[in-house]
Design an enzyme around this catalytic site. Sequence first.
Site, PDB file in Angstrom:
ATOM      1  N   GLY A  10       0.787  -1.221   0.000  1.00 46.60           N
ATOM      2  CA  GLY A  10       0.000   0.000   0.000  1.00 46.60           C
ATOM      3  C   GLY A  10       0.820   1.271   0.000  1.00 46.60           C
ATOM      4  O   GLY A  10       0.413   2.279  -0.578  1.00 46.60           O
ATOM      5  N   ASP A  55      10.533  -7.162  -2.445  1.00 48.05           N
ATOM      6  CA  ASP A  55       9.352  -7.771  -1.833  1.00 48.05           C
ATOM      7  C   ASP A  55       9.330  -9.241  -2.228  1.00 48.05           C
ATOM      8  O   ASP A  55       9.634  -9.578  -3.368  1.00 48.05           O
ATOM      9  CB  ASP A  55       8.060  -7.079  -2.291  1.00 48.05           C
ATOM     10  CG  ASP A  55       6.902  -7.324  -1.324  1.00 48.05           C
ATOM     11  OD1 ASP A  55       6.641  -8.503  -1.004  1.00 48.05           O
ATOM     12  OD2 ASP A  55       6.278  -6.343  -0.893  1.00 48.05           O
ATOM     13  N   LEU A  78      -5.980  -5.414  -3.215  1.00 52.69           N
ATOM     14  CA  LEU A  78      -6.301  -4.533  -4.330  1.00 52.69           C
ATOM     15  C   LEU A  78      -7.006  -3.242  -3.936  1.00 52.69           C
ATOM     16  O   LEU A  78      -6.927  -2.255  -4.674  1.00 52.69           O
ATOM     17  CB  LEU A  78      -7.146  -5.283  -5.365  1.00 52.69           C
ATOM     18  CG  LEU A  78      -6.481  -6.544  -5.951  1.00 52.69           C
ATOM     19  CD1 LEU A  78      -7.396  -7.180  -6.991  1.00 52.69           C
ATOM     20  CD2 LEU A  78      -5.121  -6.221  -6.568  1.00 52.69           C
ATOM     21  N   ARG A 111      -6.212  -1.145  -1.822  1.00 48.38           N
ATOM     22  CA  ARG A 111      -5.282  -0.088  -1.413  1.00 48.38           C
ATOM     23  C   ARG A 111      -3.960  -0.121  -2.179  1.00 48.38           C
ATOM     24  O   ARG A 111      -3.281   0.905  -2.260  1.00 48.38           O
ATOM     25  CB  ARG A 111      -4.993  -0.205   0.088  1.00 48.38           C
ATOM     26  CG  ARG A 111      -4.238  -1.471   0.476  1.00 48.38           C
ATOM     27  CD  ARG A 111      -4.238  -1.709   1.970  1.00 48.38           C
ATOM     28  NE  ARG A 111      -3.451  -2.883   2.359  1.00 48.38           N
ATOM     29  CZ  ARG A 111      -3.877  -4.135   2.277  1.00 48.38           C
ATOM     30  NH1 ARG A 111      -5.087  -4.379   1.799  1.00 48.38           N
ATOM     31  NH2 ARG A 111      -3.120  -5.140   2.660  1.00 48.38           N
ATOM     32  N   CYS A 158      16.726   6.010  17.314  1.00 41.09           N
ATOM     33  CA  CYS A 158      16.737   7.253  18.089  1.00 41.09           C
ATOM     34  C   CYS A 158      15.313   7.660  18.456  1.00 41.09           C
ATOM     35  O   CYS A 158      15.047   8.124  19.568  1.00 41.09           O
ATOM     36  CB  CYS A 158      17.394   8.371  17.285  1.00 41.09           C
ATOM     37  SG  CYS A 158      19.161   8.185  16.994  1.00 41.09           S
ATOM     38  N   CYS A 172      -2.907  -5.185   9.440  1.00 39.30           N
ATOM     39  CA  CYS A 172      -4.041  -4.683   8.669  1.00 39.30           C
ATOM     40  C   CYS A 172      -5.189  -5.678   8.700  1.00 39.30           C
ATOM     41  O   CYS A 172      -6.362  -5.302   8.662  1.00 39.30           O
ATOM     42  CB  CYS A 172      -3.617  -4.424   7.224  1.00 39.30           C
ATOM     43  SG  CYS A 172      -2.477  -3.042   7.028  1.00 39.30           S
ATOM     44  N   CYS A 221     -13.359 -16.507  18.325  1.00 39.92           N
ATOM     45  CA  CYS A 221     -12.767 -15.244  17.886  1.00 39.92           C
ATOM     46  C   CYS A 221     -12.392 -15.387  16.410  1.00 39.92           C
ATOM     47  O   CYS A 221     -12.957 -16.219  15.701  1.00 39.92           O
ATOM     48  CB  CYS A 221     -11.567 -14.861  18.741  1.00 39.92           C
ATOM     49  SG  CYS A 221     -10.152 -15.978  18.585  1.00 39.92           S
TER      50      CYS A 221
END
Length: 479
Positions: free
Chosen positions: A103, A124, A133, A135, A244, A258, A432
């Site tokens: 994304g 990747d 698709l 995003r 830092c 996500c 769940c």
Amino acid sequence: MDSVANKAEQVREQIARTENELQDLRRQLSELESPIQNLNLDKGPSSISETKQPGDASTPEWKWPLREEEYSRYGRQLILPIVGIKGQLRLKSTAVLIVGAGGLGCPAAAYLAGAGVGTLGVVDGDIVEVSNLHRQIAHSTSRVGMMKVDSLVEYCQGLNPNVTYVPHREHLTPHNAEGIVSRYDVVLDCTDHPTSRYLISDICILLQKPLVSASALRTDGQLIVLNNPAAAQGATDGGPCYRCVFPKPPPADSVVSCGEGGILGPVVGIMGVLQALEAIKLIVSGTGKETDSKPQEPVTPSLLLLSATSTTPFRSIRMRSRRPNCFACSAGSTLTLKELGSGSLDYVQFCGVTTPVNVLKPEERISATDYNDIIGEQSSKGFLLDVREKEHFNIASIPGAVNIPFSTMQSRSTPEYISNVIPVDGPIYVVCRVGNDSQLVAQQLKEMRLEGDGERVIRDIKGGMLAWKHEVDSTLPFT
């Protein structure tokens, strides 16, 4: 029907292999043509005149630093004071690496390719999935199953074929980081996990590369330019690194993906576009690949925050410079390329090992299939508690389930609330999304003594709604 589905799957796999082979051929052609193009560019004005025949005055001598087509292609940014011909030449001579073709990486790559960077590398190891698709705008339905790097390169080639594209079909690791990152001038971190963010920051410090880092989740995003100016370890004029700003990683159980938390497409798109903007600003100013002898002006680092649902969506937080005791970039740092490449730095361990929850005994759990049998056999099927957040529950649920979100279950007022919702007798089953939160809630109910002296059954459904989809109802929408 199974044979037809298998045949269709085979055809899809064959299409994906063929598309990958086509991408390899295009890459080989690009690599073969690059030396020729570079040779012609190096020759400059004389390259055209040398091809002219004696007495041929039809082709005028080209005496400008960019090719004619490039003046048309980049004309709208060439006339900007921030870019100009000098900035465009810097873009053309710069190699940019994008880590992550999702994304963030898709819009970032598109705008960098459109701006005319010389080389664009993409790292990747994943393939395109349908869930990407909404995003990841450079991918398409026709390229589902294709390597993300190949899909993104194909998209960018259609946008600007003048750029040299380098696909790295693998994830960035401590072992390959130096070999990949060392070939580029500016790095964009377009990944989505703390382990990769610390790794990318560390290698950029060691190789003195400026880093543009961003993240997005739900409706929020953040952006920061790190190691700018890029400087050696211990240099006080260098920009801060990721360590830092975030010396310690977030707790492993607080890292939401996500898939769990969701993401609004335009939010991650905005952050990716901002990454491209910051990279272009670095390059045209000469910071990304320094070409001037004049000293660089001090840069005040800042963290840009986006909240899409706020009335003031953007706000900026001023950051401090390098931390004097930073593990990676301070004078006392022991981090080296050799240490990183050896794999002795365990980024997964540093960020926390997120293993599946395992708090219940096997006999305290029930499979989706067995629970489905109970529903069919008993007139009293007990109480089914669905602890997913309400947005997941509203998409699809098991008939008869009652929703009390996991976040609510963890609140202090939960015991009184639960006592009013859960029946006083009968078995309790908890479900769940994938079978982690349900175990914790089942254990919580036991600790609340709702099990009595063992006469009441409390079980969780192994594998959650994902298992229900695979074992019971294949039509169940699962997100």
